[in-house]
Scaffold this motif. Structure first.
Motif, short mmCIF file in Angstrom:
data_model
loop_
_atom_site.label_atom_id
_atom_site.label_comp_id
_atom_site.label_asym_id
_atom_site.label_seq_id
_atom_site.Cartn_x
_atom_site.Cartn_y
_atom_site.Cartn_z
N SER A 68 -4.39 2.51 6.48
CA SER A 68 -3.92 1.89 5.13
C SER A 68 -4.04 2.82 4.10
CB SER A 68 -4.64 0.69 4.97
OG SER A 68 -5.74 1.08 4.41
N HIS A 69 -4.97 3.95 4.40
CA HIS A 69 -5.49 4.94 3.41
C HIS A 69 -6.54 4.33 2.46
CE1 HIS A 69 -5.37 8.88 1.93
NE2 HIS A 69 -4.99 8.67 0.71
N THR A 70 -7.05 3.12 2.74
CA THR A 70 -8.07 2.63 1.97
C THR A 70 -9.33 3.78 1.61
OG1 THR A 70 -10.07 1.14 1.64
CG2 THR A 70 -9.23 1.65 3.87
N HIS A 71 -9.60 3.86 0.56
CA HIS A 71 -10.68 4.78 -0.09
C HIS A 71 -11.95 4.54 0.00
CE1 HIS A 71 -7.41 7.63 -0.87
NE2 HIS A 71 -8.17 8.34 -1.57
N SER A 72 -11.89 3.26 0.80
CA SER A 72 -13.40 2.29 1.20
C SER A 72 -13.71 2.33 2.41
CB SER A 72 -13.49 1.11 0.05
OG SER A 72 -13.16 1.36 -1.41
N CYS B 184 2.01 2.77 -1.72
CA CYS B 184 1.29 2.88 -2.82
C CYS B 184 -0.48 3.30 -2.27
CB CYS B 184 1.01 1.72 -3.47
SG CYS B 184 0.01 1.77 -4.91
N HIS B 185 -0.87 4.33 -2.99
CA HIS B 185 -2.55 4.67 -2.51
C HIS B 185 -3.30 3.37 -2.54
CE1 HIS B 185 -2.15 8.85 -1.97
NE2 HIS B 185 -3.47 8.79 -1.99
N PRO B 186 -4.07 3.12 -1.60
CA PRO B 186 -5.12 2.19 -1.82
C PRO B 186 -6.43 2.73 -2.55
CG PRO B 186 -4.47 2.01 0.34
CD PRO B 186 -3.91 3.46 -0.42
N GLY C 186 0.70 12.66 7.97
CA GLY C 186 0.15 13.29 6.63
C GLY C 186 0.40 12.02 5.58
N GLU C 187 0.06 12.64 4.34
CA GLU C 187 0.09 11.83 3.08
C GLU C 187 1.49 12.26 2.58
OE1 GLU C 187 -2.75 10.79 0.28
OE2 GLU C 187 -4.46 12.02 1.52
N LEU C 188 2.11 11.41 2.74
CA LEU C 188 3.83 11.41 2.75
C LEU C 188 4.26 11.14 1.10
CD1 LEU C 188 6.17 12.05 4.63
CD2 LEU C 188 6.54 9.71 4.89
N GLY D 18 4.33 6.49 6.31
CA GLY D 18 3.38 7.68 6.43
C GLY D 18 2.33 7.60 7.03
N TYR D 19 1.06 8.64 6.84
CA TYR D 19 -0.21 8.14 7.15
C TYR D 19 -0.17 7.87 8.80
CZ TYR D 19 -0.83 8.48 2.20
OH TYR D 19 -0.99 8.95 0.93
N SER D 20 0.84 8.39 9.49
CA SER D 20 0.71 7.96 11.10
C SER D 20 0.56 8.99 12.22
CB SER D 20 2.30 7.40 11.22
OG SER D 20 2.36 6.27 10.32
N ASN E 136 -2.91 16.41 5.74
CA ASN E 136 -2.56 17.25 4.67
C ASN E 136 -1.59 16.22 3.91
OD1 ASN E 136 -2.46 18.91 2.37
ND2 ASN E 136 -1.87 20.76 3.49
N TYR E 137 -1.46 16.71 2.55
CA TYR E 137 -0.21 16.01 1.88
C TYR E 137 1.26 16.49 2.65
CZ TYR E 137 -2.55 13.21 -1.52
OH TYR E 137 -3.35 12.33 -2.16
N ILE E 138 2.17 15.68 2.32
CA ILE E 138 3.42 16.32 2.74
C ILE E 138 4.43 16.30 1.49
CG2 ILE E 138 5.36 16.09 4.47
CD1 ILE E 138 2.52 16.70 5.62
#
Ligand SMILES: [Zn+2]
Length: 461
Positions: free
Chosen positions: A121-125, A230-232, A380-382, A402-404, A409-411
């Motif tokens: 999910s890219h949660t930052h927690s 959307c960024h979590p 990557g971070e699409l 993305g994120y799969s 890195n970012y894309i």
């Protein structure tokens, strides 16, 4: 006597309707074009640990808002072909962790890489994982050890979870439809600080909420998969949480007891939830996304027809030349940025030790066709323009995640690479890559998506 007759009639009716239900069930089973199985496992660390995603945190986690989860949905078509979709409340699977999980899934369950989608999910927690963004954190030996132990445990938990989802396979019906919600803001093209004064927000954005509904043979909801770009990053504190997607999953599972809700991060690399930084805001966005999913569930959704096609490749994406020794010395001496200094110092040690820096990176690209539904999952971070361009290629109903499978890195697009900024220039240092991507990765990725989509029969007719 009259009462007995009525009772007998009543009993007869029950028996008849049960028999009819049984017949319907058998009919559904024998004609089922899909099977589906789900499972879940809590992946909240038992001990305090370093948290992922922000360089600014100074100590280990402190408690939790809610549990972190990994969840699996396995689907099987009429010919027995399987695919597994894994969602996770994590920042991102680095290649080392993802490879170990996928290798074990091959050995234990015969699943190839084209059949496995590992999304975070890219949660930052969530906890830091082995080999991910290590230059941005200052970690002591005990913390490094806890990261290594947690990563090994996570691999085992996810592999076992997929096994349980396979054991859970039963006849099912699948439905798909895109919803919409709009709480994300393009963070490159709008100033977050001035947000309340802006009368117009600049894109690009993709507001799609791609939903798959899975019904079991009794007609109840077994699984709901949904995505969003959307960024979590609503939350940046010290409590474990799935951020807004965590709240959405809780909302959906509360509204549909017995259902498993799985979130798949889409192309949210340059999209932020704004405003942010409070728990009530994370809950608000969680509910907004849940409401968007509920609307889709309430309306008629397209029933997914038969047949599953899965394709996967790793495309060697070229990097620019890595900085030479003198340049690294210069960066290390001059930078005011602590993690850039750590990155330059590590690169210096490796350069002086004669290590050859990588000049390209094996980038994972996956295209599925589930019935008529194209599902494109990229590493990557699409950034969001990839979702827009893939939909121009495969149609507006395509799902893009993305994120799969590997978040390295970012894309960025060619435009963002030329513009620079965080996503276009700084992020490779955050990720510990020796250099930035070469301009041209965008067309290389889109060409490969086209090739795989053609192989999967997912191109627009
Ligand atoms: Zn990010």
């Amino acid at each position: 006597m009259k009462i007995t007759l009525i009772r007998l009639t009543f009993v007869f009716l029950i028996i008849t309707s049960t028999a009819q239900a049984q017949n319907r069930y058998e009919a559904a089973s024998s004609q089922a074009i899909w099977k589906a199985g789900v499972s879940r496992v809590a992946i909240t660390p038992k001990q305090p640990m370093p948290m992922a995603g922000f360089a600014s945190r100074t100590h280990n986690s402190e408690g939790m808002l809610h549990d972190l989860w990994a969840k699996a949905l396995v689907i099987e078509d009429g010919k027995g072909k399987r695919a597994v979709m894994v969602s996770s409340d994590l920042l991102g699977f680095p290649k080392s962790v993802s490879d170990k999980i996928r290798n074990k899934l091959k050995i234990r369950f015969g699943l190839n890489r084209d059949q496995i989608l590992l999304n975070s999910s890219h949660t930052h927690s969530a906890p830091v994982l082995d080999g991910a963004l290590l230059d941005i954190y200052t970690l002591n030996k005990a913390q490094l050890e806890s990261i290594s132990n947690y990563s090994a445990l996570l691999e085992e938990l996810i592999v076992n979870m997929v096994g349980e989802a396979i054991s859970d396979l039963e006849p099912a019906e699948l439905y798909a439809e895109n919803g919409v919600t709009r709480f994300q803001v393009n963070r490159r093209n709008n100033n977050a600080v001035l947000l309340t004064q802006l009368s117009e927000l600049q894109g690009p954005n993709d507001y799609a909420v791609p939903v798959i509904k899975v019904l079991n043979s009794k007609g109840s909801i077994k699984a709901i998969t949904f995505g969003y770009s959307c960024h979590p990053t609503v939350l940046n504190g010290y409590q474990w949480s799935g951020d807004y997607p965590g709240f959405t999953q809780l909302e959906l599972e509360k509204a549909h007891p017995g259902a498993t809700a799985l979130f798949f991060q889409s192309a949210g690399a340059d999209q932020n939830p704004l405003p942010r930084n409070t728990v009530p805001l994370a809950r608000q966005y969680g509910r907004e996304l849940a409401a968007a999913v509920e609307r889709v569930l309430e309306e008629d959704m397209k029933k997914i027809g038969s047949g599953l096609m899965t394709t996967y490749s790793e495309l060697q994406l070229p990097l620019q030349s890595a900085p030479l020794e003198a340049e690294l010395v210069n960066i290390s001496a001059k930078t005011a940025n602590a993690y850039e200094k750590r990155w330059a110092d590590r690169m210096l040690i490796e350069t002086r030790a004669g290590k050859k820096m990588i000049t390209s990176y094996p980038y994972p690209i996956q295209v599925w066709k589930i019935g008529e539904l194209p599902v494109v999952s990229l590493g990557g971070e699409l950034v969001v323009e990839y979702a827009i361009k893939v939909k121009q290629m495969l149609g507006p109903d395509a799902y893009v995640f993305g994120y799969s499978n590997d978040v390295m890195n970012y894309i960025p697009t060619s435009t963002i690479l030329k513009e620079g900024g965080y996503e276009g220039d700084v992020a490779h240092v955050v990720y510990g890559m020796p250099a930035n991507w070469q301009v041209g990765i965008e067309s290389a990725i889109l060409n490969e998506v086209y090739r795989l989509a053609s192989e999967a029969g997912a191109l627009k007719k």
